[in-house]
Scaffold this motif. Structure first.
Motif, PDB file in Angstrom:
ATOM      1  N   GLU A  88      -5.586 -12.997   6.308  1.00  0.00           N
ATOM      2  CA  GLU A  88      -5.601 -11.568   6.652  1.00  0.00           C
ATOM      3  C   GLU A  88      -6.646 -10.892   5.784  1.00  0.00           C
ATOM      4  O   GLU A  88      -6.440 -10.705   4.586  1.00  0.00           O
ATOM      5  CB  GLU A  88      -4.230 -10.921   6.412  1.00  0.00           C
ATOM      6  CG  GLU A  88      -3.215 -11.222   7.463  1.00  0.00           C
ATOM      7  CD  GLU A  88      -3.513 -10.550   8.809  1.00  0.00           C
ATOM      8  OE1 GLU A  88      -4.317  -9.595   8.876  1.00  0.00           O
ATOM      9  OE2 GLU A  88      -2.932 -11.004   9.800  1.00  0.00           O
ATOM     10  N   PRO A 112      -0.540   1.266  -2.346  1.00  0.00           N
ATOM     11  CA  PRO A 112      -0.134   0.031  -3.016  1.00  0.00           C
ATOM     12  C   PRO A 112      -1.018  -0.226  -4.240  1.00  0.00           C
ATOM     13  O   PRO A 112      -2.131   0.301  -4.331  1.00  0.00           O
ATOM     14  CB  PRO A 112      -0.369  -1.031  -1.943  1.00  0.00           C
ATOM     15  CG  PRO A 112      -1.477  -0.491  -1.094  1.00  0.00           C
ATOM     16  CD  PRO A 112      -1.273   1.010  -1.088  1.00  0.00           C
ATOM     17  N   ALA A 144      -3.339  -7.860  10.953  1.00  0.00           N
ATOM     18  CA  ALA A 144      -3.312  -6.623  10.162  1.00  0.00           C
ATOM     19  C   ALA A 144      -4.707  -6.007  10.067  1.00  0.00           C
ATOM     20  O   ALA A 144      -4.864  -4.789  10.192  1.00  0.00           O
ATOM     21  CB  ALA A 144      -2.745  -6.888   8.769  1.00  0.00           C
ATOM     22  N   GLU A 173       1.026 -11.572  -3.295  1.00  0.00           N
ATOM     23  CA  GLU A 173       1.406 -10.467  -2.425  1.00  0.00           C
ATOM     24  C   GLU A 173       1.816  -9.284  -3.293  1.00  0.00           C
ATOM     25  O   GLU A 173       2.054  -9.420  -4.479  1.00  0.00           O
ATOM     26  CB  GLU A 173       2.542 -10.892  -1.509  1.00  0.00           C
ATOM     27  CG  GLU A 173       2.122 -11.966  -0.525  1.00  0.00           C
ATOM     28  CD  GLU A 173       3.217 -12.327   0.449  1.00  0.00           C
ATOM     29  OE1 GLU A 173       4.164 -11.533   0.613  1.00  0.00           O
ATOM     30  OE2 GLU A 173       3.122 -13.397   1.053  1.00  0.00           O
ATOM     31  N   GLY A 174       1.897  -8.144  -2.685  1.00  0.00           N
ATOM     32  CA  GLY A 174       2.338  -6.963  -3.410  1.00  0.00           C
ATOM     33  C   GLY A 174       1.207  -6.073  -3.874  1.00  0.00           C
ATOM     34  O   GLY A 174       1.439  -4.986  -4.384  1.00  0.00           O
ATOM     35  N   SER A 175      -0.028  -6.539  -3.720  1.00  0.00           N
ATOM     36  CA  SER A 175      -1.153  -5.685  -4.075  1.00  0.00           C
ATOM     37  C   SER A 175      -2.231  -5.802  -3.007  1.00  0.00           C
ATOM     38  O   SER A 175      -2.278  -6.774  -2.253  1.00  0.00           O
ATOM     39  CB  SER A 175      -1.730  -6.057  -5.449  1.00  0.00           C
ATOM     40  OG  SER A 175      -2.336  -7.319  -5.411  1.00  0.00           O
ATOM     41  N   LEU A 176      -3.063  -4.788  -2.958  1.00  0.00           N
ATOM     42  CA  LEU A 176      -4.229  -4.803  -2.088  1.00  0.00           C
ATOM     43  C   LEU A 176      -5.347  -5.462  -2.886  1.00  0.00           C
ATOM     44  O   LEU A 176      -5.737  -4.957  -3.943  1.00  0.00           O
ATOM     45  CB  LEU A 176      -4.606  -3.368  -1.704  1.00  0.00           C
ATOM     46  CG  LEU A 176      -5.969  -3.164  -1.041  1.00  0.00           C
ATOM     47  CD1 LEU A 176      -6.082  -3.964   0.239  1.00  0.00           C
ATOM     48  CD2 LEU A 176      -6.195  -1.693  -0.783  1.00  0.00           C
ATOM     49  N   SER A 189      -0.623   1.113   5.865  1.00  0.00           N
ATOM     50  CA  SER A 189      -0.374  -0.259   6.309  1.00  0.00           C
ATOM     51  C   SER A 189       0.787  -0.880   5.535  1.00  0.00           C
ATOM     52  O   SER A 189       0.866  -0.741   4.319  1.00  0.00           O
ATOM     53  CB  SER A 189      -1.645  -1.095   6.107  1.00  0.00           C
ATOM     54  OG  SER A 189      -1.428  -2.422   6.463  1.00  0.00           O
ATOM     55  N   HIS A 190       1.668  -1.574   6.241  1.00  0.00           N
ATOM     56  CA  HIS A 190       2.801  -2.228   5.578  1.00  0.00           C
ATOM     57  C   HIS A 190       2.354  -3.461   4.808  1.00  0.00           C
ATOM     58  O   HIS A 190       2.873  -3.745   3.737  1.00  0.00           O
ATOM     59  CB  HIS A 190       3.874  -2.610   6.598  1.00  0.00           C
ATOM     60  CG  HIS A 190       4.493  -1.417   7.254  1.00  0.00           C
ATOM     61  ND1 HIS A 190       5.272  -0.517   6.567  1.00  0.00           N
ATOM     62  CD2 HIS A 190       4.414  -0.957   8.521  1.00  0.00           C
ATOM     63  CE1 HIS A 190       5.658   0.437   7.383  1.00  0.00           C
ATOM     64  NE2 HIS A 190       5.145   0.211   8.576  1.00  0.00           N
ATOM     65  N   GLN A 191       1.424  -4.211   5.355  1.00  0.00           N
ATOM     66  CA  GLN A 191       0.870  -5.378   4.673  1.00  0.00           C
ATOM     67  C   GLN A 191      -0.646  -5.307   4.792  1.00  0.00           C
ATOM     68  O   GLN A 191      -1.233  -5.845   5.736  1.00  0.00           O
ATOM     69  CB  GLN A 191       1.391  -6.676   5.292  1.00  0.00           C
ATOM     70  CG  GLN A 191       2.857  -6.900   5.031  1.00  0.00           C
ATOM     71  CD  GLN A 191       3.299  -8.257   5.539  1.00  0.00           C
ATOM     72  OE1 GLN A 191       2.818  -8.761   6.549  1.00  0.00           O
ATOM     73  NE2 GLN A 191       4.227  -8.852   4.821  1.00  0.00           N
ATOM     74  N   PRO A 192      -1.290  -4.628   3.843  1.00  0.00           N
ATOM     75  CA  PRO A 192      -2.732  -4.448   3.968  1.00  0.00           C
ATOM     76  C   PRO A 192      -3.478  -5.772   3.836  1.00  0.00           C
ATOM     77  O   PRO A 192      -3.106  -6.627   3.028  1.00  0.00           O
ATOM     78  CB  PRO A 192      -3.079  -3.502   2.816  1.00  0.00           C
ATOM     79  CG  PRO A 192      -1.973  -3.653   1.840  1.00  0.00           C
ATOM     80  CD  PRO A 192      -0.751  -4.020   2.627  1.00  0.00           C
ATOM     81  N   PRO A 193      -4.518  -5.952   4.642  1.00  0.00           N
ATOM     82  CA  PRO A 193      -5.328  -7.152   4.502  1.00  0.00           C
ATOM     83  C   PRO A 193      -6.182  -7.061   3.239  1.00  0.00           C
ATOM     84  O   PRO A 193      -6.421  -5.975   2.717  1.00  0.00           O
ATOM     85  CB  PRO A 193      -6.214  -7.124   5.759  1.00  0.00           C
ATOM     86  CG  PRO A 193      -6.341  -5.661   6.073  1.00  0.00           C
ATOM     87  CD  PRO A 193      -5.020  -5.055   5.680  1.00  0.00           C
TER      88      PRO A 193
END
Length: 164
Positions: free
Chosen positions: A121, A75, A144, A101-104, A25-29
């Protein structure tokens, strides 16, 4: 989606399946985990983190003392445990980390976080006892999270019984 898990091995497998999907995933929820003590929240997180690149450097444990553990995966994972915050407000530092942002972000005991602070998300994961085993309900909120669940199917749950 509701999944019946037989045991801890099945919980690890569900975590692995989610981890592999989240790694793509590019932007994981965010994952918000709710359930009683011993329901499998940390076990699911362990399986998820083990499926991510860089997992060899991550030792997953419940961060109940620290409130948040960071894992050097790709990530990166921020693993929160809000158990000690029951009936208490969450401080701004934790809210900033959750919004970052930048982490799950994986949040255990999400039921102790005011829902107005829940990320838009998110994948809500609720654990319930279903002796033998447990029943896990996965509920997507946001695009997402919906795409993540749509990408998963019965073939992904090798040791789970899918009860959609």
């Amino acid at each position: 989606m509701t999944v019946k898990l037989r045991d801890a091995t099945a919980t690890l497998e569900l975590g692995r399946v989610l981890g592999e999907a989240l790694a793509r995933s590019h932007q994981p929820p965010a994952l918000l985990l709710c359930g009683d003590l011993g329901a499998g929240k940390t076990t699911l997180t362990r399986g998820l983190v083990q499926a991510l690149p860089g997992a060899a450097e991550a030792e997953v444990s419940s961060p109940s003392f620290n409130i948040v553990n960071q894992y050097p995966t790709r990530p990166p994972v921020a693993h929160f445990d809000l158990y000690r915050l029951e009936n208490m407000p969450v401080d701004d530092e934790i809210l900033d980390q959750l919004a970052g942002e930048g982490s799950l972000n994986i949040v255990e005991w999400a039921q102790f976080l005011d829902p107005r602070h829940w990320p838009g998300e998110r994948l809500e994961v609720s654990f319930q006892d279903a002796a033998p085993g447990r029943r896990v309900r996965l509920r997507a909120r946001g695009n997402a999270a919906e795409h993540l669940l749509e990408a998963l199917g019965p073939k992904d749950f090798v040791v789970c019984l899918d009860e959609r």
